[in-house]
Enzyme design. Sequence first.
Site, mmCIF file in Angstrom:
data_model
loop_
_atom_site.group_PDB
_atom_site.id
_atom_site.type_symbol
_atom_site.label_atom_id
_atom_site.label_comp_id
_atom_site.label_asym_id
_atom_site.label_seq_id
_atom_site.Cartn_x
_atom_site.Cartn_y
_atom_site.Cartn_z
ATOM 1 N N ASN A 7 1.677 7.552 11.467
ATOM 2 C CA ASN A 7 0.689 6.470 11.434
ATOM 3 C C ASN A 7 -0.374 6.808 12.474
ATOM 4 O O ASN A 7 -0.155 6.652 13.667
ATOM 5 C CB ASN A 7 1.359 5.129 11.738
ATOM 6 C CG ASN A 7 0.384 3.961 11.682
ATOM 7 O OD1 ASN A 7 -0.804 4.136 11.430
ATOM 8 N ND2 ASN A 7 0.887 2.760 11.926
ATOM 9 N N ASP A 152 -1.751 0.686 2.468
ATOM 10 C CA ASP A 152 -1.528 -0.730 2.782
ATOM 11 C C ASP A 152 -2.014 -1.636 1.658
ATOM 12 O O ASP A 152 -1.472 -2.722 1.440
ATOM 13 C CB ASP A 152 -2.301 -1.109 4.057
ATOM 14 C CG ASP A 152 -1.472 -0.944 5.311
ATOM 15 O OD1 ASP A 152 -0.461 -0.231 5.260
ATOM 16 O OD2 ASP A 152 -1.848 -1.532 6.344
ATOM 17 N N HIS A 212 3.553 -12.226 7.388
ATOM 18 C CA HIS A 212 3.551 -11.113 8.351
ATOM 19 C C HIS A 212 2.723 -11.566 9.547
ATOM 20 O O HIS A 212 1.492 -11.589 9.495
ATOM 21 C CB HIS A 212 2.948 -9.860 7.697
ATOM 22 C CG HIS A 212 2.891 -8.668 8.610
ATOM 23 N ND1 HIS A 212 3.731 -7.586 8.487
ATOM 24 C CD2 HIS A 212 2.084 -8.389 9.669
ATOM 25 C CE1 HIS A 212 3.444 -6.703 9.422
ATOM 26 N NE2 HIS A 212 2.442 -7.163 10.150
ATOM 27 N N GLY A 216 -1.978 -8.769 14.242
ATOM 28 C CA GLY A 216 -2.652 -8.963 12.970
ATOM 29 C C GLY A 216 -1.740 -9.794 12.083
ATOM 30 O O GLY A 216 -0.518 -9.628 12.112
#
Length: 404
Positions: A7, A152, A212, A216
């Site tokens: 990542n 994503d 989630h 963020g």
Amino acid sequence: MKVLVINTGSSSFKYQLIDMPMEQVLVSGLVERIGEEVGQMVHKIYPNTSQEKKYTTTQPFSTHVEGMQAVVAELINPKHGILHSVKEIYAIGHRVVMGGETMKHPALINQHVKNIIRECAIFSPLHNLSHLAGIETAEELFPGIPNVAVFDSEFHQTMPKVAYLYPLPYDIYDDYKIRRYGFHGTSHRYVAQQTANFLNRPIKELNFITCHLGNGCSMTAIKNGKSIDTSMGLTPLDGLMMGTRCGDIDPAIVPFLIEKTEKSAKDVDELMNKQSGLKGICGMNDMRDIHEACAQGNAKAQLALDMFIYRIKKYLGAYYAILGHLDGIIFTAGIGENDTIVREKVCSGLENLGIFLDSSRNNTHSSTLRLISTDNSPIPIFVVPTNEELEIAKLTIQLVSNTQ
């Protein structure tokens, strides 16, 4: 089969080496401050086990390639390396934030896929260009090993037009592909599937609202196992109030601020992304600090918390309305998994909707999937630890195995 999951950020990258299908994390690490005078690498072998060993290196990394070279050196270190050779790596999976409308599934990386990632950087420049740097670094240092991009945005490509189109002139969509794309898709997909496994039911039969919640934040309405709406939009700025992002605001605020404050469009974008949200209201973006400040009577901290909860409740109600039937609410990510206060406040007052939180279960800390609603709650509530790296590893193995 060993899968390296990467990542990549603009000045850092995280990585894990996962042994599949056993799902054992052999190595995890972080290389940060790339391009600065002094960089750092933290490399853990058998993390979160009794065998864990940590190795920290402080040195300059002028490029991502130099950082990854240091990782390779640790992986094959004669004294404590996990690998004899990097050729033991079966495949490499990359997290890529934005895949646009084209990338609806994970993809074996070739020049065409890299071109798409570059084209989509117009909507996510910092992320996508960083991901490209990570991909090209892996191609250079691991020749012959397949690289896979997991996007994503891909999980949300099942949204219907009624959900993803903005009510702007249709030509704008045709010309520029401005629409809702959504993010955190790998996490939303993973926790939904884990919950389906827990219930011992096929995911295609289940409706969930996944929350989630970290620095963020995003929520997704999942119908019959597929995303039909999500709170983030063209960019990750849209939707819920977040650590430093504002989420939903009246778009007219942007030209107003440009005119009245003489800020540039770039300045206002920075303000909305990095100086707003929880931080903008109370000066703090770590929820733990906010809870502590609330306990001390800090009115702005309390306001920030209340606004954060209020927005989540609004989306929860809206998604319940479009789903019609709900098989579970799922909390995940840093706040969603660990913050008992936020979960309690989100669920409080929703009993008329069939949502009953069990206080004792909610306050029991655990690192495993668990039910936190009462036994007679018509709608179960779950806490599900996310694992985006494992999901990327699974999807990478699946794709590479099917194409060989």
